[in-house]
Design an enzyme around this catalytic site. Structure first.
Site, PDB file in Angstrom:
ATOM      1  N   ASP A  43       0.818  -1.216   0.000  1.00 47.95           N
ATOM      2  CA  ASP A  43       0.000   0.000   0.000  1.00 47.95           C
ATOM      3  C   ASP A  43       0.854   1.269   0.000  1.00 47.95           C
ATOM      4  O   ASP A  43       1.810   1.368   0.756  1.00 47.95           O
ATOM      5  CB  ASP A  43      -0.858   0.051   1.282  1.00 47.95           C
ATOM      6  N   HIS A  62      -1.007   4.515  -0.534  1.00 50.41           N
ATOM      7  CA  HIS A  62      -1.980   5.479  -0.010  1.00 50.41           C
ATOM      8  C   HIS A  62      -1.574   6.936  -0.194  1.00 50.41           C
ATOM      9  O   HIS A  62      -1.562   7.708   0.755  1.00 50.41           O
ATOM     10  CB  HIS A  62      -2.241   5.190   1.475  1.00 50.41           C
ATOM     11  N   ASP A  95      -4.031  -0.212  -3.522  1.00 49.14           N
ATOM     12  CA  ASP A  95      -4.172   0.907  -2.579  1.00 49.14           C
ATOM     13  C   ASP A  95      -3.138   2.002  -2.846  1.00 49.14           C
ATOM     14  O   ASP A  95      -2.370   2.397  -1.962  1.00 49.14           O
ATOM     15  CB  ASP A  95      -4.095   0.414  -1.134  1.00 49.14           C
ATOM     16  N   ASP A 108      -5.946   7.500  -1.789  1.00 50.70           N
ATOM     17  CA  ASP A 108      -6.715   7.782  -0.569  1.00 50.70           C
ATOM     18  C   ASP A 108      -5.815   7.995   0.636  1.00 50.70           C
ATOM     19  O   ASP A 108      -4.737   7.399   0.756  1.00 50.70           O
ATOM     20  CB  ASP A 108      -7.707   6.648  -0.238  1.00 50.70           C
ATOM     21  N   ARG A 109      -6.309   8.823   1.533  1.00 49.05           N
ATOM     22  CA  ARG A 109      -5.665   9.196   2.790  1.00 49.05           C
ATOM     23  C   ARG A 109      -4.455  10.106   2.631  1.00 49.05           C
ATOM     24  O   ARG A 109      -4.359  11.145   3.269  1.00 49.05           O
ATOM     25  CB  ARG A 109      -5.272   7.971   3.618  1.00 49.05           C
ATOM     26  N   ASN A 151      -8.487  -2.483  -2.668  1.00 46.08           N
ATOM     27  CA  ASN A 151      -9.877  -2.131  -2.337  1.00 46.08           C
ATOM     28  C   ASN A 151     -10.125  -0.634  -2.407  1.00 46.08           C
ATOM     29  O   ASN A 151     -11.273  -0.188  -2.515  1.00 46.08           O
ATOM     30  CB  ASN A 151     -10.288  -2.715  -0.981  1.00 46.08           C
ATOM     31  N   HIS A 152      -9.061   0.169  -2.384  1.00 50.57           N
ATOM     32  CA  HIS A 152      -9.253   1.614  -2.516  1.00 50.57           C
ATOM     33  C   HIS A 152      -9.288   2.072  -3.964  1.00 50.57           C
ATOM     34  O   HIS A 152      -9.514   3.257  -4.240  1.00 50.57           O
ATOM     35  CB  HIS A 152      -8.173   2.384  -1.734  1.00 50.57           C
ATOM     36  N   HIS A 182      -3.920  -8.111  -3.356  1.00 50.82           N
ATOM     37  CA  HIS A 182      -3.995  -7.040  -2.353  1.00 50.82           C
ATOM     38  C   HIS A 182      -4.516  -7.503  -0.991  1.00 50.82           C
ATOM     39  O   HIS A 182      -3.877  -7.277   0.040  1.00 50.82           O
ATOM     40  CB  HIS A 182      -4.869  -5.895  -2.864  1.00 50.82           C
ATOM     41  N   ARG A 229     -14.435  -5.059   8.143  1.00 48.85           N
ATOM     42  CA  ARG A 229     -14.278  -4.339   6.876  1.00 48.85           C
ATOM     43  C   ARG A 229     -15.605  -4.274   6.117  1.00 48.85           C
ATOM     44  O   ARG A 229     -15.841  -3.343   5.371  1.00 48.85           O
ATOM     45  CB  ARG A 229     -13.271  -5.073   6.002  1.00 48.85           C
ATOM     46  N   HIS A 252      -2.792  -4.558   2.396  1.00 50.13           N
ATOM     47  CA  HIS A 252      -4.110  -4.290   2.993  1.00 50.13           C
ATOM     48  C   HIS A 252      -4.086  -3.945   4.481  1.00 50.13           C
ATOM     49  O   HIS A 252      -4.991  -3.302   4.985  1.00 50.13           O
ATOM     50  CB  HIS A 252      -5.004  -5.513   2.761  1.00 50.13           C
ATOM     51  N   ASP A 305     -23.939  14.835  -4.961  1.00 55.17           N
ATOM     52  CA  ASP A 305     -23.334  15.680  -5.982  1.00 55.17           C
ATOM     53  C   ASP A 305     -22.867  14.798  -7.134  1.00 55.17           C
ATOM     54  O   ASP A 305     -21.685  14.534  -7.318  1.00 55.17           O
ATOM     55  CB  ASP A 305     -22.149  16.430  -5.353  1.00 55.17           C
ATOM     56  N   ASP A 351     -22.418  14.903 -10.262  1.00 55.68           N
ATOM     57  CA  ASP A 351     -21.449  15.225 -11.311  1.00 55.68           C
ATOM     58  C   ASP A 351     -20.133  15.745 -10.737  1.00 55.68           C
ATOM     59  O   ASP A 351     -19.329  16.342 -11.449  1.00 55.68           O
ATOM     60  CB  ASP A 351     -22.037  16.211 -12.325  1.00 55.68           C
ATOM     61  N   SER A 358     -19.290  18.175  -8.868  1.00 59.92           N
ATOM     62  CA  SER A 358     -18.968  19.582  -9.090  1.00 59.92           C
ATOM     63  C   SER A 358     -18.502  20.279  -7.815  1.00 59.92           C
ATOM     64  O   SER A 358     -17.922  21.357  -7.863  1.00 59.92           O
ATOM     65  CB  SER A 358     -20.201  20.310  -9.619  1.00 59.92           C
ATOM     66  N   ASP A 368     -25.502  29.415   2.478  1.00 60.83           N
ATOM     67  CA  ASP A 368     -25.581  29.921   1.118  1.00 60.83           C
ATOM     68  C   ASP A 368     -25.450  31.433   1.130  1.00 60.83           C
ATOM     69  O   ASP A 368     -26.411  32.159   0.925  1.00 60.83           O
ATOM     70  CB  ASP A 368     -26.906  29.477   0.482  1.00 60.83           C
ATOM     71  N   ASN A 387     -23.977  33.612  -0.772  1.00 61.61           N
ATOM     72  CA  ASN A 387     -24.224  34.425  -1.963  1.00 61.61           C
ATOM     73  C   ASN A 387     -25.603  34.160  -2.547  1.00 61.61           C
ATOM     74  O   ASN A 387     -25.952  34.683  -3.589  1.00 61.61           O
ATOM     75  CB  ASN A 387     -23.129  34.189  -3.012  1.00 61.61           C
ATOM     76  N   ASP A 428     -27.138  31.934  -4.196  1.00 60.56           N
ATOM     77  CA  ASP A 428     -27.316  31.610  -5.613  1.00 60.56           C
ATOM     78  C   ASP A 428     -28.002  30.258  -5.776  1.00 60.56           C
ATOM     79  O   ASP A 428     -28.017  29.689  -6.850  1.00 60.56           O
ATOM     80  CB  ASP A 428     -25.960  31.594  -6.330  1.00 60.56           C
ATOM     81  N   GLU A 447     -17.313  24.549   1.888  1.00 61.10           N
ATOM     82  CA  GLU A 447     -17.680  25.665   2.752  1.00 61.10           C
ATOM     83  C   GLU A 447     -18.510  25.195   3.917  1.00 61.10           C
ATOM     84  O   GLU A 447     -18.312  25.604   5.065  1.00 61.10           O
ATOM     85  CB  GLU A 447     -18.539  26.659   1.942  1.00 61.10           C
TER      86      GLU A 447
END
Lengths: 166, 640
Positions: free
Chosen positions: B174, B176, B203, B206-207, B235-236, B287, B349, B376, B552, B554, B556, B592, B594, B596, B603
């Site tokens: 790993d 990571h 792996d 991540d982290r 697995n990651h 792994h 796990r 792992h 979320d 897509d 964004s 929120d 602003n 919008d 945030e």
């Protein structure tokens, strides 16, 4: 008249819990057994100062170091009562700080306030309960002031206090 | 003094002194060792309980999917993460991932890649990341990933390689996202080449803070030396896990404009990573591990790319993926060895199993193998043998929990197939810290994390402790305190040993003043929000963020107000707590700013101090990003 509960008197069930917690840290297979070579660490961490002879004493009935058969493990069942007795009787008492200071001062014959690493190494590896080379290297890495290549023993003593939570 | 202290007396005195010092020192070392162990235990407990929380979330989402009608709001919110059968031909995907219209501006000073890739370019990439800390431009990232995707599709599920011509194969565990460790391995062991083959055992992400850079380096070498560089899936390498453990966030932060496309392409790449490697038909490298039903012949035939995530559901797929095949792959990626014989499901796990030495023995015999190398699990020394030295766990991310917590290791195998292990620890700071100091640092770090966990359960703790204090004295003894804390936290830690670090106040005659203790644990700053709601948010902050990122769809970084409200409804069902519409409206107004109509996830999390920027355990700041003041300069930078 109510008798005040003194903090210095350990209560047996609490002592059991403390011993178990220390034991479990080395019980890798969770089967209440630890390798006999780890017992020293466990006993030390419980605030005791056994000698090397104490740690290898399998003959005394009260010794916490009673080896279980051929696997070289110590069973919690045997360890717990023996260790409890050790703690309740303060059997391997700790070294008071002033005595320790005197010990360092004896080695510091010229009264310089510090020891040269070679001086210390000579004593540790050649006298008393001999250190292995590995222990010596570790000790010097941990204790020596690397800039001046000296061991300022008075500073060391201030920094390491024993946890009174027993 | 001068009064007849004989030489012999002096000598004995010296010996006695030496003995005293020796004994005192050994005691000190033992106490340090004990502290180190429980520090490790703290990190591991929290890590596994975090994984458990993730599993509970999966199960909850799965429950929603199974029990809500297709038209319901809740299901719509999350159904896209289970949509695995996007009926799109590869040609359409190629259009979506097209990089050709992305222009690289003049001021970009990072590496320029041309394909087919050469070894000089791969090495150049490593140097760019190491020395100049530059980011690769998204155009080249997409191009590189596309080439990688094409390459991976040609590979079988199980790579079979050999140590012919006295070549030694190097295997790494790993990583990571810890780029320092990969660079250290390359420094000690040279980069991949025709004479220097490597297997990377999953792996990669991540982290840690530089996951994408690690991937880019590994993929470059894969393209340059396709017969010498082998990657196994971990697995990651799973887009849903990435939502929680930081990789998704890292990519979106570093690549603001094209991050979404990059993530989508990576999703495909991950699913095409091979599952295992066999060396000289004798050593299996994968792994996680195996189970009592693992069969390499079956695994060789599976369509591995149809398993994109642990929660993949293929109900509407025309190609029926047998549940057995899916589980077999999960076993490979998620299992852990245990000391007892047998094979049981891995509930910690939530995937794979725990397998015993008898299963190893049987498996090796059936397949005519002699050794399993897997990763792992983090190990103190970077590696650990078990099952009669027939299983080797290899972990290559040093200082995984914190500076000084563990070493990393890699293994070299020559034609004799005897594993030769090399350990290391990456950090310029390590060398300057003494053993005592680095242990102390790790300990302090672990305790800080633990205190945060404890805070998150304040209300429950108060309840539990009060049960021991019927007379309402405000005091409990240490034993009762420890029992209460364990009954709430379920971390299995030696609370009595930790007491002095967690409850800094004075003890009055062996008793703890718990009100005083609670007053010290408080998150300051967000006054108008109810403290108990705040506490709940804090406790479930990872889950909350994961749900946000799932909603979320897509990637964004923003969700609409309506979706935000829906998220809270989801959360309140999941946590079985009341969150009123008014409370939600208050939260929206706060966030929120602003107005919008959309909420910035980052945030939100930061406004409630739900992320601690220095918290190492969840995610970190990349060395590619500057400090807070520099960040404003990076905002809206169209060049990356």
């Amino acid at each position: 008249m109510m008798k005040n509960k003194q903090r210095s008197e350990p209560v047996v069930p609490d002592v059991h819990k403390t011993i178990k917690a220390a034991f479990e840290a080395f019980d890798y297979e969770s089967n209440n057994r630890v390798d006999v070579r780890e017992i020293g660490t466990i006993i030390y961490s419980l605030g005791c100062f056994p000698t090397q002879a104490d740690l290898h004493d399998k003959n005394s009935r009260d010794s916490p170091v009673q080896v279980e058969d051929q696997t070289g493990c110590i069973n919690l069942e045997k360890f717990l009562p023996a260790m409890t007795k050790v703690l309740m009787e303060h059997k391997f008492p700790s070294v008071p700080e002033d005595l320790l200071l005197q010990a360092f001062e004896v080695l510091d014959k010229e009264n310089k306030g510090y020891l040269e690493p070679e001086q210390l190494a000579k004593y540790m590896t050649q006298e008393g309960e001999l250190f292995t080379q590995e222990e010596m290297d570790e000790m010097l890495t941990a204790l020596a002031d690397h800039e001046n290549n000296r061991v300022y023993y008075k500073d060391l003593l201030n920094q390491w206090t024993i946890d009174p939570d027993m | 003094m001068g009064c007849g202290v004989s030489k012999s007396d002096q000598f004995h005195k010296a010996i006695r002194s030496a003995v005293l010092i020796q004994r005192w020192y050994r005691q000190y070392i033992a106490r340090t060792e004990m502290k180190r162990r429980y520090t490790w235990h703290i990190f591991q407990s929290i890590e596994y309980s975090g994984e458990q929380a993730q599993i509970k979330l999966y199960n909850f989402l799965g429950y929603l999917m199974d029990n809500f009608t297709p038209a319901s709001n809740e299901r719509n919110l999350i159904s896209h993460i289970f949509r695995e059968n996007e009926v799109c031909r590869d040609a359409e995907w190629e259009r979506y991932f097209c990089y050709k219209n992305i222009e690289v501006p003049e001021i970009y000073s990072g590496p320029h890649l041309t394909f087919p890739l050469t070894v000089e370019q791969a090495v150049g990439l490593v140097e760019a990341f190491r020395n100049k800390k530059q980011q690769l431009h998204s155009r080249y990232v997409l191009q590189l990933l596309l080439e990688t995707w094409r390459q991976l599709r040609m590979l079988p599920n199980i790579n079979r390689i050999s140590t012919c011509q006295s070549k030694e194969i190097t295997i790494c565990g790993d990583l990571h996202g810890q780029l320092d460790d990969l660079l250290l391995i390359f420094y000690k062991n040279d980069m991949p080449s025709l004479e220097n083959p490597y297997v990377f055992n999953g792996d990669f992400v991540d982290r840690g803070k530089d996951s994408i850079e690690i991937l880019l380096i590994l993929f470059s070498f894969l393209l340059v030396y396709p017969s010498e560089v082998h990657l196994n899936r971990g697995n990651h390498e799973d887009h849903i896990i990435n939502l929680r453990y930081g990789f998704t966030k890292e990519v979106l932060t570093k690549y603001k404009l094209h991050g979404k496309r990059i993530l989508k392409l990576l999703q495909k790449i991950f699913s095409w990573l091979p599952l295992a490697t066999v060396i000289d038909q004798k050593v299996l490298v994968l792994h996680g591990g195996i189970s009592d039903t693992t069969d390499l012949a079956i695994l060789a035939r599976v369509d591995r790319h149809n398993v994109t995530s642990r929660t993949a559901r293929c109900k509407t797929s025309p190609i029926a993926i047998s549940r057995t095949f899916n589980l077999q792959i999960l076993d490979l990626l998620w299992s852990d060895p245990m000391t007892q014989d047998g094979c049981v499901p891995n509930e910690v796990r939530g995937g794979g199993c725990y397998w015993g030495p008898d299963v190893t023995e049987d498996f090796l015999n059936r397949h005519n193998l002699q050794l399993i190398i897997r990763s792992h699990e983090c190990k103190q020394e970077g590696y650990e043998f078990c099952h009669n030295r027939k299983v080797l766990t290899l972990f290559s991310a040093s200082n995984y929990y914190d500076v000084g917590s563990n070493r990393g290791a890699y293994v070299k195998l020559g034609p004799d197939l005897v594993p030769y292990l090399i350990q290391y620890q990456a950090s310029s700071m390590i060398r300057e810290l003494t053993v005592r100091q680095s242990a102390g640092r790790t300990e302090r770090s672990a305790l800080k994390v633990l205190r945060e966990q404890v805070f998150a359960h304040k209300s429950d703790l108060l309840c539990a402790i009060k049960r021991f204090d019927r007379n309402n004295t405000g005091l409990v003894c240490v034993s009762d305190w420890a029992s209460a804390v364990e009954s709430v936290m379920h971390l299995g830690l030696p609370w009595r040993m930790l007491r002095s670090q967690l409850v800094p106040g004075k003890i009055h005659g062996g008793m703890i003043d718990y009100h005083e203790w609670f007053n010290e644990l408080a998150i300051k700053g967000v006054n108008h929000i109810d403290q108990s709601l705040l506490e709940t948010l804090y406790r479930h902050r990872s889950t909350l963020e994961t749900i946000f990122r799932i909603v979320d769809y897509d990637n964004s970084g923003f969700i609409s107000i309506e979706d935000f409200q829906q998220t809270w409804k989801l959360l309140s069902v999941y946590l079985k707590m009341e969150i009123t519409d008014d409370t939600i409206a208050d939260l929206i107004v706060t966030i929120d700013r602003n107005q919008d109509g959309s909420i910035d996830i980052e945030e939100f999390m930061e406004a409630f101090r739900l992320t601690d920027k220095k918290s190492r355990l969840e995610r970190g700041r990349s060395m590619f990003m500057g400090t807070a003041t520099d960040l404003t300069k990076l905002d809206g930078d169209p060049n990356i």
